[in-house]
Design an enzyme around this catalytic site. Sequence first.
Site: not given
Ligand code: ATP
Ligand code: MG
Length: 622
Positions: A62, A293, A303
Site C-alpha cells: 500500500e 510475518r 508503519k
Molecule cells: P504495516 O503492518 O507495517 O503497516 P502492511 O502490511 O500494512 O505493513 P503493506 O504495504 O500492506 O504493509 O504490505 C505489503 C506486503 O508486505 C504485504 O503482502 C504484507 O503482507 C507484506 N508484509 C508487511 N509486513 C511484513 C512483515 N513484517 N513480514 C513479512 N511481510 C510483510
Molecule cells: Mg497492509
Amino acid sequence: MTAAPPQNEPGRRKAATDPRLPPRAQGAGVGAPASNFLRAIISEDNRSGKYGGNVVTRFPPEPNGYLHYGHAKSIILNFGLAAENGGRCNLRFDDTNPTKEDVEFETSIADAVRWLGFDWGSHRYHASDYYDQLYVFAEWFIEHELAYVESSTPAEMRALRGTLTEAGRPSAYRSRSVAENLDLFRRMRAGEFPDGAHVLRLKIDLASPNINMRDPAIYRIRHAAHHRTGDKWCIYPLYDYTHCISDALEGITHSICTLEFQDHRPLYDWVLARLADGGQLPRPLPQQHEFARLNLTHVLLSKRKLIQLVAQGHVDGWDDPRMPTLVGARRRGFTPEGFKLFAERIGVSKSDAWIDMSVLEDCMREDLNARAPRRMAVLDPVRLVIDNYPEGRTEECLAPNHPQQPDLGRRALPFARELWIERDDYQEHAPKGYFRLAPGTEVRLRFAYIVRCTGAEKDAAGNVVAVHCTYDPATRSGTPGADARKVKGNIHWLSAEHAVAAEVRLYDRLFAVPFPGARNPAGTPVDDAAAAAVVAQAVVVAGDDVDDEVAEPVERNWLSDLNPASKSVITAYVEPALATAGAGEQFQFERHGYFVADREDSVPGKPAFNRTVTLRDSRMQR
Ligand code: ATP
Ligand code: MG
C-alpha cells in the site's frame, strides 16, 4: 492465531544459539535453497500442471509509507519464488485508500524493490487500474442477488454483527430488491450521498463462524480525491474485494500474504469462485497462501509507529540509519545480499516466531566480510611516539585490501615517528590476558614494526596524552626474518601527520530491549491472540484500515524503550585513502566493524562514515 511467541529471560539471551529461534535462523550455511512449504506447494502445482507450469506472484504494498525490513522478506519471497520457477512477480500498488496514499511513497517503494535487486519489467500495476472492472463486478454481484446496499449506521451494523460465538442478524436492508440495490449503488457512485450513508455488502452468511464471511462490506463512500484517479470516484472498493480480483485479473497463480489474512481466505475464494462460476473470470483461479510475518527484536515493524518516530523527531527522518526502513538500511550500509542471506536463513513458516536482531546483523557481517575492502581508522585516538625512529622520516607500509582476496591488491600506508593508536590499546596496569601496550610489553603495529612500550605522558588530570615506545628496525612486516619474534598483540595505527579527520557516526540498535512496549520488554512480546481477536472484530466494517488502526495492545509506552545511545557522532582519524571515499562505498575498519561513506553527507575530501555493524556482537561477550 498461532502458538504464543516463546519466552526469553532477561540477561540470558545468547543470540546465535537462542533456543527461541527456528533451527535455520541459527546460522546454517546458505548453499542450495532449503525447501519450505511454499516451494513445496509450487513444485506440486508445477507437477500437477495446475497452472500449466506458470508461476506468477505479486508484491502488493500500500503506497502509504516507506518499506521496512518485513517488506524485504515479502519482496525476496515473492520475487525469489517467481525467479526460481522461471515465472514473474508483479509490483502492484494496493491503492484503495485515497486519503492516505501518495506518489512519493510509490517512488520510494519502487526504488527499494530495485535496490534489493528485483525487476518487475513492464508489470507495474495499481489496484486503482481495476476500479472500472471492480465496479462492473459489483453490479454483477447485485444483479445476482449476491450483494446489497446497507444503510444502517456503523453502530447499528456493529450491534447486528454478532460475536465470535453468536451469529449476526440481518438488517432491514438485506432484503432490498435488485432494482433498489442497483439504483442506490449507482447513486452512491454518482455522489448523491455523504460519506458513511451506505455501504455495499456481499450477501454471504450472517451465521458464519468466520466473521469475515458475515456479509462483508466491499464498497464505501469516500468523497476524497485519489492520487491517481483524481475525482473520478467517490466510492472506493475495500481491500478484501479488491485484492482477490486484482490477483485474478493479473493472472496471479500464487498469492502469498501474511498470516493475518488466513481468516480472509474463505472470502477470497468465495468472491473469485462466484465470478468464475458466472463466467466473469477464467479458471484456474489464484490461490492465497499465508506465511508468518517477520517479527524482529529491537525494532518495530509497523508503519504507524515508524511514522510516529519520524514525526516526533526521535530519529533524523525515514532514512535515518537506525530506522528499520529499507531507505534507512541502505544508508546504514546494510546490503541487498545480506537481506537475501537473512531471508534464506530464517526461512518461511506458518507460525509466528521472533527473530533476534543479531541474526540479521550476522548476515550483514557475513556479506560485508566477503567483499568490503579493509581500511584503518582510529576512533578514539591517543598519540604514540616512537622515540628511536628518526624525526622527519616517512616510509610506506603495504597493507592488503582484503586478506582473502589478493586480487584486490594492496595500498600504501605512510608510517612515521608519531602515530595515532586507539586509547584503549594502552593500559598502565595491564590486566591478565591484555596483550596490547603497557609499560614493558611488545606489540606489532600491523603491517609495520614491533614496538616496545616504555611508558606514557599524562596531563595534570592523569589522562594519558602520549604513549612512548621504541621500535625494532629488523621486524618490518614483509621483510625476511620479520616474523622471527612472536608477539601476541597486533594493533592498528595511523601516521599522525597523514591521517585524515572524518566524522564517524556510531549507530547501535534503535531500541534498548528486545520487545519495545511489551509488559516485559526483555521477555514476553505482545499478546498475539488478543491482537488477533481485536482485528477479527474490526474487519467487517472498517475494511482495509484496520491493520493500521488496531495495533498490538500496547502495554507500556514503547517510546520509553528507545536506546538513548543508539547514535553517537565522533571525529575519528582515517587513513589517507579514505579521504576520497565515494558516497555509499563500504569498508571494514580493521578491528572495529563495517562502515559506509554516508550517501548524503560524505564528500571527497570531507568524508563521513556510518557504522553499519560492529565486527562482533559485543553484547555476546558476557
Ligand atoms: P504495516 O503492518 O507495517 O503497516 P502492511 O502490511 O500494512 O505493513 P503493506 O504495504 O500492506 O504493509 O504490505 C505489503 C506486503 O508486505 C504485504 O503482502 C504484507 O503482507 C507484506 N508484509 C508487511 N509486513 C511484513 C512483515 N513484517 N513480514 C513479512 N511481510 C510483510
Ligand atoms: Mg497492509
